[in-house]
Design a protein around this motif. Structure first.
Motif, PDB file in Angstrom:
ATOM      1  N   GLN A 117      41.681  32.071  21.374  1.00 32.21           N
ATOM      2  CA  GLN A 117      41.402  33.442  20.918  1.00 32.21           C
ATOM      3  C   GLN A 117      40.917  33.458  19.465  1.00 32.21           C
ATOM      4  O   GLN A 117      40.021  34.210  19.107  1.00 32.21           O
ATOM      5  N   CYS A 162      37.304  32.501  19.481  1.00 29.42           N
ATOM      6  CA  CYS A 162      36.443  33.523  20.089  1.00 29.42           C
ATOM      7  C   CYS A 162      36.367  34.801  19.264  1.00 29.42           C
ATOM      8  O   CYS A 162      35.427  35.577  19.412  1.00 29.42           O
ATOM      9  N   ARG A 218      34.911  24.098  19.527  1.00 30.83           N
ATOM     10  CA  ARG A 218      33.919  24.535  20.523  1.00 30.83           C
ATOM     11  C   ARG A 218      32.522  24.241  19.996  1.00 30.83           C
ATOM     12  O   ARG A 218      32.159  24.685  18.908  1.00 30.83           O
ATOM     13  N   GLU A 278      31.782  29.164  27.314  1.00 31.06           N
ATOM     14  CA  GLU A 278      31.532  29.398  25.882  1.00 31.06           C
ATOM     15  C   GLU A 278      32.349  30.579  25.355  1.00 31.06           C
ATOM     16  O   GLU A 278      32.947  30.508  24.288  1.00 31.06           O
ATOM     17  N   THR A 279      32.381  31.659  26.119  1.00 28.43           N
ATOM     18  CA  THR A 279      33.235  32.803  25.727  1.00 28.43           C
ATOM     19  C   THR A 279      34.181  33.096  26.894  1.00 28.43           C
ATOM     20  O   THR A 279      33.895  33.943  27.746  1.00 28.43           O
TER      21      THR A 279
END
Ligand SMILES: Cc1cc2nc3c(=O)[nH]c(=O)nc-3n(C[C@H](O)[C@H](O)[C@H](O)COP(=O)(O)OP(=O)(O)OC[C@H]3O[C@@H](n4cnc5c(N)ncnc54)[C@H](O)[C@@H]3O)c2cc1C
Length: 262
Positions: free
Chosen positions: A258, A261, A186, A214-215
């Motif tokens: 996940q 993030c 990312r 982004e999230t």
């Protein structure tokens, strides 16, 4: 075991290239871990280990990885970890064992275009370019579309980027080949996802990656898990069935997102 009639330690890339094209039965030698499993007979084995291609070098806006760099260096290099996070380390750490990874080379891994390759899967999400002695430099994704020809892989380059990465895979046992592998990166709100060992060659999944912000929230993550099955094809072999790989793809992609993030 394979056989060589003659071994030459090349004094330059020009000499290595000349030897390679002098005779169809001459061959470039990497770390020899894969070649030694075969029974082919070659005339001259061309060794590149005296040409300074075993280094990982910071060149300002990009990092250069010489073809003879052992996989173990991808695992422990501070320079790679600082610039690209854990993706390269986590991709190679499962490959057989430390002694093996001290010998197996990046060049042998990429040039062979193995469909099960953890190394290629991870390098794909980093915009890696492949530098060939005759073929010049091309993006790794384009290189993977070509069949192994008679050229020398000299080095890889990876542009420096502010990137978060993750590598996830499933294996039957710790050092086995992957049944499925996924690399994720990312940069800001742009994602890259590569899935390897499908069991065909690793490839990027831009549509799936394009669903993520982004999230990403749970809805987006679930949507990416579903889209990967529409975007890529999966197959069965002795390692796992098509259905199992499809299940793994959904799980690994979601798990990779996940991981980044969190
Ligand atoms: C038992 C075993 C298990 C493995 N498990 C995994 C795994 O789980 N995941 C994974 O990703 N990989 C795995 N691999 C592959 C391994 O990581 C290496 O990719 C492989 O050994 C090739 O690297 P090498 O340096 O040994 O190349 P070599 O065996 O020396 O060469 C392989 C081929 O590449 C060519 N070549 C080598 N270097 C160059 C160059 N610079 N330019 C042009 N041609 C070149 C050679 O001519 C040869 O055709 C496994 C390999 C083995 C033997």
């Amino acid at each position: 075991m394979f056989e060589l009639k003659e071994f030459i330690a090349a004094q330059s890339l020009d000499q290595a290239d000349e030897l390679l094209h002098r005779d169809k039965k001459n061959v470039i030698l990497g770390g020899l871990l894969w070649m030694r499993m075969g029974t082919r007979q070659f005339n001259t084995g061309i060794d590149l280990s005296g040409l300074g291609l075993h280094r990982i070098t910071d060149l300002g806006d990009h990092i250069e990885i010489g073809a003879m760099t052992p996989l173990r260096q991808l695992e422990i290099s501070r320079l790679l970890a600082d610039n690209f996070g854990p993706v390269l380390r986590d991709a190679v750490c499962h490959i057989v064992g430390v002694q093996f990874r001290n010998l197996a080379t990046v060049g042998g891994s990429v040039f062979s275009r193995f469909s099960f390759s953890d190394v290629i899967t991870a390098l794909l999400v980093l915009d890696t370019r492949v530098h060939l002695f005759r073929g010049g430099q091309i993006p790794l994704a384009d290189f993977l579309e070509t069949s192994p020809g008679r050229d020398i892989l000299v080095k890889l380059t990876i542009p420096k980027q502010d990137v978060d990465t993750a590598y996830v895979c499933q294996r039957k046992s710790a050092a086995d080949f992957p049944i499925l592998a996924a690399a994720l990166a990312r940069t800001g709100s742009a994602w890259k996802i590569a899935v390897g060992a499908r069991p065909s060659r690793a490839t990027l999944a831009p549509k799936t990656a394009g669903l993520l912000s982004e999230t990403p929230d749970k809805t987006q993550i679930d949507a990416a898990g579903n889209e990967i099955l529409r975007e890529l094809t999966f197959g069965g072999n002795g390692q796992g069935s098509r259905e199992y790989r499809e299940h793994l793809a959904r799980v690994l992609v979601k798990r990779g997102i996940q991981k980044i993030c969190s």
